[in-house]
Scaffold this motif. Structure first.
Motif, PDB file in Angstrom:
ATOM      1  N   GLY A 115      17.299  30.548 -19.698  1.00  0.00           N
ATOM      2  CA  GLY A 115      15.920  30.744 -19.280  1.00  0.00           C
ATOM      3  C   GLY A 115      15.024  31.200 -20.421  1.00  0.00           C
ATOM      4  O   GLY A 115      13.826  31.425 -20.227  1.00  0.00           O
ATOM      5  N   MET A 116      15.605  31.357 -21.601  1.00  0.00           N
ATOM      6  CA  MET A 116      14.841  31.764 -22.777  1.00  0.00           C
ATOM      7  C   MET A 116      14.514  30.546 -23.635  1.00  0.00           C
ATOM      8  O   MET A 116      15.203  29.534 -23.598  1.00  0.00           O
ATOM      9  N   SER A 117      13.474  30.701 -24.445  1.00  0.00           N
ATOM     10  CA  SER A 117      13.233  29.729 -25.496  1.00  0.00           C
ATOM     11  C   SER A 117      14.198  30.023 -26.637  1.00  0.00           C
ATOM     12  O   SER A 117      14.853  31.076 -26.669  1.00  0.00           O
ATOM     13  N   LEU A 118      14.286  29.131 -27.598  1.00  0.00           N
ATOM     14  CA  LEU A 118      15.167  29.337 -28.742  1.00  0.00           C
ATOM     15  C   LEU A 118      14.764  30.599 -29.515  1.00  0.00           C
ATOM     16  O   LEU A 118      15.630  31.376 -29.937  1.00  0.00           O
ATOM     17  N   ASP A 119      13.468  30.803 -29.674  1.00  0.00           N
ATOM     18  CA  ASP A 119      12.999  31.995 -30.385  1.00  0.00           C
ATOM     19  C   ASP A 119      13.324  33.264 -29.612  1.00  0.00           C
ATOM     20  O   ASP A 119      13.735  34.271 -30.199  1.00  0.00           O
ATOM     21  N   GLU A 120      13.146  33.230 -28.302  1.00  0.00           N
ATOM     22  CA  GLU A 120      13.466  34.390 -27.475  1.00  0.00           C
ATOM     23  C   GLU A 120      14.959  34.692 -27.518  1.00  0.00           C
ATOM     24  O   GLU A 120      15.369  35.855 -27.518  1.00  0.00           O
ATOM     25  N   ALA A 121      15.769  33.639 -27.560  1.00  0.00           N
ATOM     26  CA  ALA A 121      17.218  33.828 -27.625  1.00  0.00           C
ATOM     27  C   ALA A 121      17.623  34.494 -28.929  1.00  0.00           C
ATOM     28  O   ALA A 121      18.506  35.362 -28.965  1.00  0.00           O
TER      29      ALA A 121
END
Length: 256
Positions: A115-121
Motif C-alpha cells: 500500500g506504499m509507494s516505492l519512496d514511502e517503502a
C-alpha cells in the motif's frame, strides 16, 4: 582489530556453499558468545540461497540460539509478498521457515502490495533500521553482511554508472530503471553496508571473474560498485575457481 580484504578460493559451487555455511555457523556461535544479539544481512541469488540451504542441512545449526539473531536484507525487488523473486522469500524457503526465530527478528523490505509507494517503502525500512540503531547511528551495526556480486560488479541494487552507489545521506534508497529486471527495487546504501563488522561476498562462475579482478585492482566504485565495499573488521570474497580466474595469486589467502 583488523580491516582486511581476503579472497578464499574453493574448487566448485558446492564446496563453496558448504564452506561458507560452516564458517557462518561457527562465527555466529562466537558472536553470540560475546554479545546479546546479532544482526545479519542476507542476500538473494543462487549462491545466497545455496549457502542458506547448506546451513539448513547442517546438524550444527541447532547449536545456535536463533531467537537472538535479527535478519535483514541488503536489497529487494519491488514485487508482491511471497513472490519467488523476492530475496526474503528465497531465504524463508531455504532456511528461515525452519528456524525458531521470532517474527519481530525478521525484517523484510516492504512489498509492492504494502500500500506504499516505492519512496514511502524506502522511508519505512529506514525507520525500521533506525529503531535498532546504536552508537548514534540510524541503523544497527551488522555483524555479518552477505552480498552477491553481479557480472557488472553491482552489489545489493547499487549499479555501475548510477547515482545509488554515491548516496551517503540516506540509509535506504528507492531504485528505478534498474538495468537488471525488475526495474523497481529497494536497497541499503554503501555507508550502511560498509558499517558492517564483516562483509562476506559469495560469488561463483566465470562471468564474475572480470568484476572481481577489477575490484581488487582498485577500480572506481562508480564503475565497479563492489570496489567500494569494505567492512569494519574484514571483507572476505568467498569464490569458486572460475570466479577467481583474474585474481592475482598474491591476493589469494591460504586460510581464513
Amino acid at each position: 582489530m583488523t580491516n582486511e580484504r581476503r579472497v578464499l578460493v574453493h574448487p566448485d559451487k558446492a564446496s563453496l556453499a558448504s564452506s561458507v555455511s560452516a564458517r557462518f555457523i561457527t562465527k555466529m556461535l562466537d558472536i553470540l558468545d560475546a554479545q546479546a544479539v546479532a544482526h545479519v544481512v542476507l542476500t538473494g541469488g543462487s549462491m545466497g540461497s545455496a549457502v542458506l540451504d547448506a546451513v539448513a542441512a547442517s546438524p550444527a545449526r541447532t547449536s545456535i540460539d536463533w531467537s537472538r539473531v535479527h535478519f535483514w536484507w541488503g536489497d529487494e525487488r519491488w514485487v508482491p509478498d511471497r513472490h519467488e523473486d523476492r530475496n526474503d522469500e528465497q531465504a524463508r524457503t531455504a532456511l528461515l521457515d525452519d528456524l525458531d526465530v521470532p517474527d519481530g527478528n525478521v525484517h523484510p523490505f516492504p512489498s509492492s502490495e504494502s500500500g506504499m509507494s516505492l519512496d514511502e517503502a524506502a522511508d519505512a525500512y529506514a525507520a525500521e533500521l533506525s529503531q535498532h540503531g546504536v552508537d548514534g547511528l540510524e541503523h544497527p551495526i551488522f555483524d555479518i553482511t552477505f552480498l552477491g556480486v553481479g557480472p557488472d560488479g553491482h552489489i545489493a541494487s547499487l549499479f555501475p554508472h548510477r547515482s545509488g552507489i554515491q548516496v551517503t545521506d540516506r540509509t535506504v534508497i528507492p531504485v528505478r530503471n534498474s538495468p537488471k529486471p525488475p526495474p523497481e527495487r529497494l536497497s541499503l546504501t554503501r555507508p550502511v553496508i560498509n558499517s558492517s563488522q564483516r562483509i562476506w561476498l559469495v560469488l561463483a562462475g566465470a562471468d564474475k571473474a572480470s568484476a572481481l579482478g577489477l575490484a581488487l585492482a582498485g577500480a572506481s566504485r562508480d564503475e565497479v560498485p563492489v570496489a567500494g565495499i569494505k567492512g569494519r573488521r574484514r571483507t572476505v570474497f568467498f569464490v569458486d575457481a572460475d570466479a577467481a580466474a583474474e585474481v592475482p595469486e598474491s591476493l589469494i589467502a591460504r586460510d581464513y
